[in-house]
Design a protein around this motif. Structure first.
Motif, PDB file in Angstrom:
ATOM      1  N   ARG A   1      37.223  48.331  11.269  1.00  0.00           N
ATOM      2  CA  ARG A   1      36.366  48.640  12.411  1.00  0.00           C
ATOM      3  C   ARG A   1      36.133  47.388  13.252  1.00  0.00           C
ATOM      4  NH1 ARG A   1      37.043  53.230  10.740  1.00  0.00           N
ATOM      5  NH2 ARG A   1      35.471  54.635   9.938  1.00  0.00           N
TER       6      ARG A   1
ATOM      7  N   VAL B   1      32.891  45.501  15.636  1.00  0.00           N
ATOM      8  CA  VAL B   1      31.451  45.501  15.919  1.00  0.00           C
ATOM      9  C   VAL B   1      31.256  44.995  17.344  1.00  0.00           C
ATOM     10  CG1 VAL B   1      29.200  44.584  15.263  1.00  0.00           C
ATOM     11  CG2 VAL B   1      30.900  45.054  13.504  1.00  0.00           C
TER      12      VAL B   1
ATOM     13  N   ALA C   1      35.541  47.923   7.129  1.00  0.00           N
ATOM     14  CA  ALA C   1      34.456  48.827   7.515  1.00  0.00           C
ATOM     15  C   ALA C   1      33.137  48.472   6.840  1.00  0.00           C
ATOM     16  CB  ALA C   1      34.838  50.270   7.209  1.00  0.00           C
ATOM     17  N   GLU C   2      33.150  48.139   5.544  1.00  0.00           N
ATOM     18  CA  GLU C   2      31.911  47.803   4.838  1.00  0.00           C
ATOM     19  C   GLU C   2      31.236  46.588   5.462  1.00  0.00           C
ATOM     20  OE1 GLU C   2      32.544  47.322   0.683  1.00  0.00           O
ATOM     21  OE2 GLU C   2      33.435  49.316   0.462  1.00  0.00           O
TER      22      GLU C   2
ATOM     23  N   ALA D   1      31.668  45.509   8.556  1.00  0.00           N
ATOM     24  CA  ALA D   1      31.228  45.861   9.913  1.00  0.00           C
ATOM     25  C   ALA D   1      29.878  46.568   9.883  1.00  0.00           C
ATOM     26  CB  ALA D   1      32.270  46.739  10.593  1.00  0.00           C
ATOM     27  N   HIS D   2      29.696  47.492   8.949  1.00  0.00           N
ATOM     28  CA  HIS D   2      28.424  48.203   8.863  1.00  0.00           C
ATOM     29  C   HIS D   2      27.304  47.290   8.375  1.00  0.00           C
ATOM     30  CE1 HIS D   2      29.835  52.142  10.026  1.00  0.00           C
ATOM     31  NE2 HIS D   2      30.905  51.958   9.262  1.00  0.00           N
ATOM     32  N   ALA D   3      27.617  46.327   7.523  1.00  0.00           N
ATOM     33  CA  ALA D   3      26.605  45.363   7.071  1.00  0.00           C
ATOM     34  C   ALA D   3      26.138  44.488   8.234  1.00  0.00           C
ATOM     35  CB  ALA D   3      27.166  44.493   5.955  1.00  0.00           C
TER      36      ALA D   3
ATOM     37  N   ALA E   1      26.242  45.337  11.404  1.00  0.00           N
ATOM     38  CA  ALA E   1      25.498  46.204  12.312  1.00  0.00           C
ATOM     39  C   ALA E   1      24.076  46.439  11.806  1.00  0.00           C
ATOM     40  CB  ALA E   1      26.228  47.529  12.479  1.00  0.00           C
ATOM     41  N   ARG E   2      23.905  46.626  10.495  1.00  0.00           N
ATOM     42  CA  ARG E   2      22.562  46.805   9.942  1.00  0.00           C
ATOM     43  C   ARG E   2      21.706  45.558  10.155  1.00  0.00           C
ATOM     44  NH1 ARG E   2      25.242  49.634   5.985  1.00  0.00           N
ATOM     45  NH2 ARG E   2      25.401  47.835   4.612  1.00  0.00           N
TER      46      ARG E   2
ATOM     47  N   GLN F   1      20.615  45.513  13.772  1.00  0.00           N
ATOM     48  CA  GLN F   1      19.874  46.693  14.190  1.00  0.00           C
ATOM     49  C   GLN F   1      18.428  46.338  14.495  1.00  0.00           C
ATOM     50  OE1 GLN F   1      19.914  49.644  11.171  1.00  0.00           O
ATOM     51  NE2 GLN F   1      18.777  51.140  12.358  1.00  0.00           N
TER      52      GLN F   1
ATOM     53  N   SER G   1      27.203  48.829  18.194  1.00  0.00           N
ATOM     54  CA  SER G   1      28.194  49.872  17.978  1.00  0.00           C
ATOM     55  C   SER G   1      29.232  49.401  16.987  1.00  0.00           C
ATOM     56  CB  SER G   1      28.912  50.224  19.297  1.00  0.00           C
ATOM     57  OG  SER G   1      28.005  50.610  20.279  1.00  0.00           O
ATOM     58  N   VAL G   2      29.620  50.302  16.087  1.00  0.00           N
ATOM     59  CA  VAL G   2      30.747  50.053  15.192  1.00  0.00           C
ATOM     60  C   VAL G   2      31.845  51.015  15.612  1.00  0.00           C
ATOM     61  CG1 VAL G   2      31.558  50.057  12.811  1.00  0.00           C
ATOM     62  CG2 VAL G   2      29.229  49.335  13.319  1.00  0.00           C
TER      63      VAL G   2
END
Length: 71
Positions: free
Chosen positions: A12, A14, A50-51, A53-55, A57-58, A61, A69-70
């Motif tokens: 992903r 970011v 992906a993992e 990228a979401h970390a 983003a969190r 946040q 955005s991811v």
């Protein structure tokens, strides 16, 4: 019947959209900032796992005046 599933990718990008005036909308310009593997801003869009990228983003946040955005 098979359930159709869309393509899923393990990588992903970011992207953070900054709104200088604090107003979100199509009439107001926004600045884009991309993040790399280490969670630092980079000039070009980078693909990361992906993992991770979401970390990132969190962590970003809830920052005032921006949207994370991811992709």
């Amino acid at each position: 019947m098979k359930v159709p599933s869309g393509p899923s990718s393990p990588i992903r990008c970011v992207v953070v959209h900054f709104y200088p005036g604090g107003l979100k909308g199509s009439a107001h310009p926004c600045e884009l900032q991309f993040f790399g593997k280490r969670g630092k801003p980079v000039k070009k869009m980078r693909f990361i796992p992906a993992e991770k990228a979401h970390a990132i983003a969190r962590k970003l946040q809830g920052t005032k005046g921006c949207t994370v955005s991811v992709i």
